[in-house]
Write a protein that holds these residues in place. Structure first.
Motif, short mmCIF file in Angstrom:
data_model
loop_
_atom_site.label_atom_id
_atom_site.label_comp_id
_atom_site.label_asym_id
_atom_site.label_seq_id
_atom_site.Cartn_x
_atom_site.Cartn_y
_atom_site.Cartn_z
N ALA A 129 0.82 -1.21 0.00
CA ALA A 129 0.00 0.00 0.00
C ALA A 129 0.86 1.26 0.00
CB ALA A 129 -0.92 -0.01 1.21
N ASP A 130 0.35 2.30 -0.66
CA ASP A 130 1.06 3.59 -0.65
C ASP A 130 1.06 4.24 0.73
OD1 ASP A 130 1.45 3.30 -3.32
OD2 ASP A 130 0.35 5.10 -3.93
N ALA A 131 -0.05 4.15 1.43
CA ALA A 131 -0.28 4.98 2.61
C ALA A 131 0.23 4.36 3.90
CB ALA A 131 -1.77 5.29 2.74
N HIS A 132 0.73 3.13 3.84
CA HIS A 132 1.13 2.43 5.06
C HIS A 132 2.43 1.67 4.83
CE1 HIS A 132 -2.98 3.04 6.69
NE2 HIS A 132 -3.35 2.78 5.46
N GLY A 133 3.31 1.72 5.83
CA GLY A 133 4.49 0.87 5.81
C GLY A 133 5.48 1.22 4.72
N CYS A 134 6.23 0.20 4.28
CA CYS A 134 7.24 0.39 3.24
C CYS A 134 6.76 -0.25 1.95
CB CYS A 134 8.59 -0.18 3.67
SG CYS A 134 8.56 -1.89 4.22
N LYS A 135 7.13 0.37 0.83
CA LYS A 135 6.59 0.01 -0.47
C LYS A 135 7.72 -0.30 -1.45
CE LYS A 135 3.62 1.83 -4.17
NZ LYS A 135 2.59 0.78 -4.12
#
Length: 820
Positions: free
Chosen positions: A485-491
Motif C-alpha cells: 500500500a502507498d499509505a502504510h508501511g514500506c513500499k
C-alpha cells in the motif's frame, strides 16, 4: 586464556568427479574459499564471470566435494579442545581421524565440535565433505512438498545464499566450501558461550546491557565461581557467576557519552567495550569479548496519521529522511570480498550521499568487517533476515535451522550502532498476496508467515529488544491491508521499469520506498573485460548472457520511449541506457524528497553488483561508477533544489537534511535553448528549515512556455541549481553539441575544462574510456552557452585534448537527440 589456532593451510580439494577424467585427483585448496575459486586458481575451469562460461561451470554445483587437511595438536586432559567453523557452505559432513564428528545444513551459522578426546599429537586428518545443494534440495522438496519460488533452484528449502541459484542480476553459480575461517580453540575451566551486548541512550547517559552465557569444562557443579567484568568509557562493572550457574545479565551506565550519528548529521564516536571472564578464585583471565560501541537511540515510528500510517526512522529523537540503497553480496564467491573492498564500497556509498544500506534477504549476513566499517563512517544498516521472493516451509528441520541462524547472527550483529532495523523478509508477503501463490499453497500448508509474524519478532524481542523489528518489505503493518500500500508501511515500486515508463513514479507518494530501480549495462571497460564478442552488440552472445532480467533488453529500449530516441549504434545504446537509468532514479528520488512531509525514505535498488552484468546497480562489479552513481549523489544531496509540478503550475522545492536552516536568495529564468532570457524572477530570501521541504511557486511567466520544444527553466538558490524542460528530450530542439576543451595537469591526474558554446545537457565524461582505472569527480552536468565546468580526472595515464573525443569520451544528451 582461550587460545585459537587458525587451520587455513595445507588443505586439498578432492576432484574425483564422474565424467571429468581430465581433473587431477586433488588440487590445493584455499580456506576460507570455495570449490569454484580452487578450480579457477588451478586453471581447471574458465573464469565463470567471462563470456558464457557460467554455463560451462554449471556441473560444479551438482557434484559432491571433499576437503582434506592435516594438522598437529597436543592432547591435554586439562583442556577442552574444539573445532570451530565460522561458515560452511552448506550441507557438510565433518570427520576427524576417520570418525564423523558432525553434520551441518546451514551456510549462515557457526558450528563448534568438541574434539578433546579425538586429537593426536601428530597427523590429525580433518575431512569436510560437501553434498551437492541440488541433490539435497531434491530430498527436501520430497520432504516438504513444493513451495513457490520466483527463481530457479531449491534456495527456499535450505539455509543457503538464495542468489547462488541465479537471480535477475546474478548468475547460477552454486557454491560449496569452507567459506569462513576455521580454527582449533583450547580452553580451561570456562569460556564465553554467548555474549549479547546492546547500547542505547537513557536521557543524557549511555546504557550498555550485557547478557552472558558461559560454557564450563567438565561438571558445571565442580567448576567453581566465575566473575564477569565489563569496562567501557572509564566505567567498570563486575558480576559473580556462581558455581552451578551459567548466565548473568547486567547494565553499565556511562555518564554523558558522545553520541553516534549517521554521517550526514554528526560524528561517529566509538567506545571500546571489553567483557572479561575471570576465574572466581585466582582472577585468571579465561576468555574475553571486545567490541567498539556507539551510543545512539533508534525507533521506527509507524503511528497512524492523516495520510495513513508513518514509516519513519527516528535516530536520537530526530526523524530522518533515509537516502538509501540496497546492498547485495558483492561477489558470487563471498570469501573473495576483503575488508579493504568492503571499506571501498562503503566509502563510495557515503560519497554518493547514501546514508543507509539495506542488506537484502536473498544474500548473506555480511561479515563483521562490513558492519564495523559502517559503524566507523556513519552508514546506517537495514538488515533483512534471509528470506527472499519465495515461500518457505515452517516445518522441521528448516524451522530449527532458522531459529539457530537467527540466534547466531542477532547475537553477532546487535552491538553495531549502524544497524537500525531487523526486517523479516523481502517480498514474500507481497508474493503470497499478489503473485499467484495462494492457489498453489494448500490450505493449512506453511509458506513462511509464521517466521515473519511469530518466530522472528519473538527472537528479536528476546535477544535485541532495543532495536526495531519489522515483518517485511514491502509490508503495510497489518495483514488486513494489502502489503504494498502507498499509505502504510514500506513500499516497492516495480511496475515502473517492468511495465511503464519512469514518469509514472510521480503517481506514487509512498510513506517509505524500500525498493525501486532502473536497469543499465555496466561501464564500458567492465563490459570489455568480461565479454569478448566481436562485435559487441546489445544482443551478441556474451552481452545478452550478462543480462539476466526477463525481457531486460526489451525493457531498456521500451524505457527510452518518449524520453530519448532509440539508439542505432552500440556506443549510443550503451550511453542512452546508462543515461536513462540515471535520469529515472534522479526523477524518482527528487519527487519523493519533495514530498518529505509524507515520504520518509527512498532506498534505490541497487548499489552494487556481484559480477559484470546489465543491472540496476550504481557501482558495477569492478567498482566503477555508472552515471547512476552521480545521479544519486545529486538527488541525495542533503541540500536539494528541484522543480516539481504542483497544483496550478510549477514550484521550486528546497529540501534540507542539514542540521542548520538554509536561507538564501532564490532566482530563476525562462530562456531559449540558445541562452536568450525570456523572463526572470528574484525572491530575496527563501527560508528552508532543517529537515524540511519548502515549496516556492514559480511565477506564471516563468512556468509557462511560448515554444515548449525550445525553452527551459533554470532556478538557482545559493550554490544549488535546478532545471525544468517543458517537453522530453526527444521533442526538445537540442542543438548539436559545441564546446571548447582544455586539458591541464593536476595532482593525481588532469583537469578537463569544458566551455559550452551551445547548451550542453547532462554532459558526461566517461573516464574509463580514457583509462580503465580512471575516475572522474562529476557527471551529468548541464551547461548554458558560455558556462564552463571542470572535470577532475584521477588517472596515471597521460591524456591530452585529442583524447577527449566528443561522442565517445565526452557524451551528452545532445549527441543522441541531434544525431537522431
Amino acid at each position: 586464556m582461550i587460545s585459537k589456532t587458525d587451520l587455513h593451510t595445507g588443505w586439498t580439494l578432492n576432484c574425483n568427479v564422474a565424467g571429468k577424467p581430465d581433473l587431477p585427483k586433488a588440487v590445493p585448496a584455499h580456506v576460507p574459499g570455495c570449490v569454484h575459486l580452487d578450480l579457477l586458481a588451478s586453471r581447471l575451469i574458465p573464469d565463470p564471470y567471462v563470456d558464457v562460461n557460467e554455463i560451462t561451470n554449471d556441473w560444479i554445483g551438482r557434484e559432491d566435494w571433499t576437503y582434506h587437511c592435516g594438522f598437529d595438536a597436543s592432547p591435554d586432559a586439562d583442556l577442552v579442545q574444539e573445532l570451530v567453523f565460522d561458515g560452511l557452505d552448506t550441507v557438510a559432513t565433518i570427520s576427524l581421524n576417520g570418525e564423523e564428528i558432525g553434520q551441518t545444513f546451514n551456510m549462515h551459522r557457526t558450528y563448534r565440535f568438541d574434539v578433546s578426546d579425538r586429537l593426536k599429537a601428530e597427523g590429525n586428518e580433518l575431512v569436510v565433505t560437501f553434498r551437492s545443494a541440488y541433490a539435497y534440495g531434491g530430498e527436501m522438496e520430497a520432504h516438504y512438498g513444493y513451495r513457490p519460488n520466483n527463481y530457479p533452484g531449491p534456495g527456499n528449502l535450505m539455509r543457503k545464499m538464495a542468489c547462488n541459484f541465479g537471480w535477475d542480476w546474478g548468475p547460477t553459480l552454486v557454491t560449496a566450501g569452507i567459506w569462513k575461517p576455521v580454527r582449533l580453540e583450547r580452553w580451561a575451566k570456562a569460556r564465553l558461550a554467548e555474549t549479547l551486548v546492546s547500547a542505547t541512550l537513557a536521557g543524557g547517559d549511555g546504557l550498555v546491557t550485557v547478557r552472558a552465557r558461559i560454557a564450563r569444562a567438565g561438571d558445571a557443579g565442580d567448576a567453581g565461581d566465575c566473575r564477569i567484568t565489563a569496562s567501557i568509557g572509564g566505567v567498570m562493572h563486575s558480576e559473580i557467576v556462581a558455581a552451578g550457574s551459567d548466565e548473568v545479565s547486567f547494565q553499565v551506565r556511562v555518564p554523558s557519552p558522545q553520541i553516534w550519528w549517521p554521517h550526514h548529521l554528526g560524528a561517529q564516536p566509538l567506545y571500546p567495550l571489553r567483557v572479561e571472564l575471570l576465574d572466581g578464585k585466582s582472577d585468571e583471565l579465561l576468555d574475553d569479548y571486545v567490541k567498539q560501541i556507539g551510543f545512539r537511540s533508534v525507533r521506527l515510528d509507524t503511528s497512524p496519521d492523516a495520510h495513513g500510517s508513518a514509516f519513519t526512522f527516528v535516530i536520537n529523537d530526530v526523524p530522518l529522511f533515509v537516502c538509501g540503497a540496497n546492498w547485495i553480496p558483492d561477489d558470487c564467491f563471498p570469501s573473495r570480498v576483503t575488508a579493504e573492498r568492503y571499506a571501498s564500497r562503503i566509502d563510495e556509498a557515503k560519497a554518493a550521499n547514501i546514508n543507509l544500506l539495506r542488506v537484502w534477504g536473498g544474500g548473506i549476513f555480511e561479515r563483521d568487517e562490513f558492519y564495523e566499517e559502517c559503524d566507523r563512517v556513519g552508514m546506517l544498516v537495514w538488515q533483512d533476515f534471509l528470506f527472499a521472493c519465495a515461500s518457505y516451509p515452517e516445518e522441521e528441520p528448516l524451522r530449527g535451522e532458522v531459529e539457530a541462524e537467527v540466534r547466531d547472527n542477532v547475537a553477532r550483529l546487535m552491538p553495531h550502532p549502524s544497524l537500525i532495523v531487523w526486517n523479516g523478509n523481502n517480498e514474500n508477503i507481497w508474493g503470497f498476496d499478489e503473485w499467484g501463490w495462494r492457489p498453489i499453497i494448500k490450505d493449512g500448508e506453511s509458506w513462511g508467515l509464521g517466521y515473519y509474524l511469530d518466530i522472528l519478532p519473538r527472537l528479536c524481542a528476546e535477544l535485541d529488544p532495543d532495536r526495531p523489528y519489522y515483518p517485511g518489505s514491502p509490508y503495510s503493518g497489518t495483514m488486513e491491508i494489502e502489503p504494498n500500500a502507498d499509505a502504510h508501511g514500506c513500499k516497492h515500486i516495480w511496475d515502473v521499469w517492468n511495465d511503464v515508463g519512469y514518469e509514472i513514479y510521480r503517481n506514487y507518494i509512498p510513506r517509505f520506498c524500500s525498493e525501486f530501480g532502473w536497469q543499465a549495462p555496466p561501464n564500458w571497460a567492465t563490459l570489455e573485460e568480461s565479454v569478448h564478442d566481436a562485435p559487441l552488440t546489445p544482443v551478441s552472445n556474451g552481452v545478452f548472457h550478462h543480462q539476466k532480467a526477463t525481457q531486460g533488453n526489451d525493457k531498456l529500449i521500451r524505457g527510452l520511449a518518449g524520453h530519448l530516441p532509440e539508439p542505432r549504434t552500440m556506443d549510443d545504446w550503451h550511453f542512452a541506457t546508462q543515461l536513462n537509468q540515471a535520469r529515472a532514479i534522479r526523477f524518482a528520488v527528487e519527487h519523493m524528497r519533495s514530498h518529505r512531509d509524507i515520504c520518509k525514505g527512498a532506498v534505490v535498488w541497487q548499489f552494487n553488483d556481484c559480477w559484470p552484468v546489465t543491472s540496476w546497480a550504481a557501482l558495477d562489479s569492478a567498482g566503477r561508477r555508472k552515471p547512476l552513481w552521480y545521479a544519486m549523489r545529486q538527488a541525495f544531496d542533503p541540500r536539494l533544489l528541484t522543480i516539481q509540478p504542483r497544483e496550478g503550475g510549477l514550484a521550486a522545492v528546497a529540501v534540507n537534511e542539514r542540521t542548520l536552516f538554509w536561507r538564501a536568495k532564490i532566482s530563476g529564468k525562462r530562456l531559449r535553448l540558445d541562452g536568450t532570457v525570456l523572463a526572470e524572477f528574484e525572491f530575496w530570501r527563501l527560508l528552508c528549515d532543517r529537515f524540511e521541504a519548502k515549496a516556492f511557486t514559480l511565477p506564471q511567466d516563468i512556468a509557462t512556455a511560448d515554444d515548449p520544444g525550445n525553452e527551459m527553466v533554470v532556478v538557482d538558490m545559493l550554490d544549488r541549481r535546478a532545471f525544468h524542460y517543458f517537453v522530453e528530450d526527444i521533442d526538445l530542439k537540442l542543438p548539436k553539441p559545441e564546446m571548447r576543451i582544455e586539458v591541464s595537469k593536476r595532482e593525481g591526474g588532469y583537469a578537463v575544462a569544458v566551455t559550452a558554446v551551445s547548451l550542453l545537457k547532462d554532459l558526461c565524461l566517461m573516464a574509463d574510456r580514457l583509462d580503465p582505472d580512471a575516475v572522474v569527480d562529476t557527471m551529468l552536468i548541464t551547461l548554458l552557452p558560455g558556462e564552463t565546468h571542470v572535470f577532475e580526472v584521477d588517472t596515471p595515464a597521460a591524456i591530452g585534448v585529442a583524447d577527449i573525443v566528443v561522442g565517445t569520451v565526452l557524451r551528452s544528451a545532445n549527441d543522441l537527440v541531434s544525431a537522431a
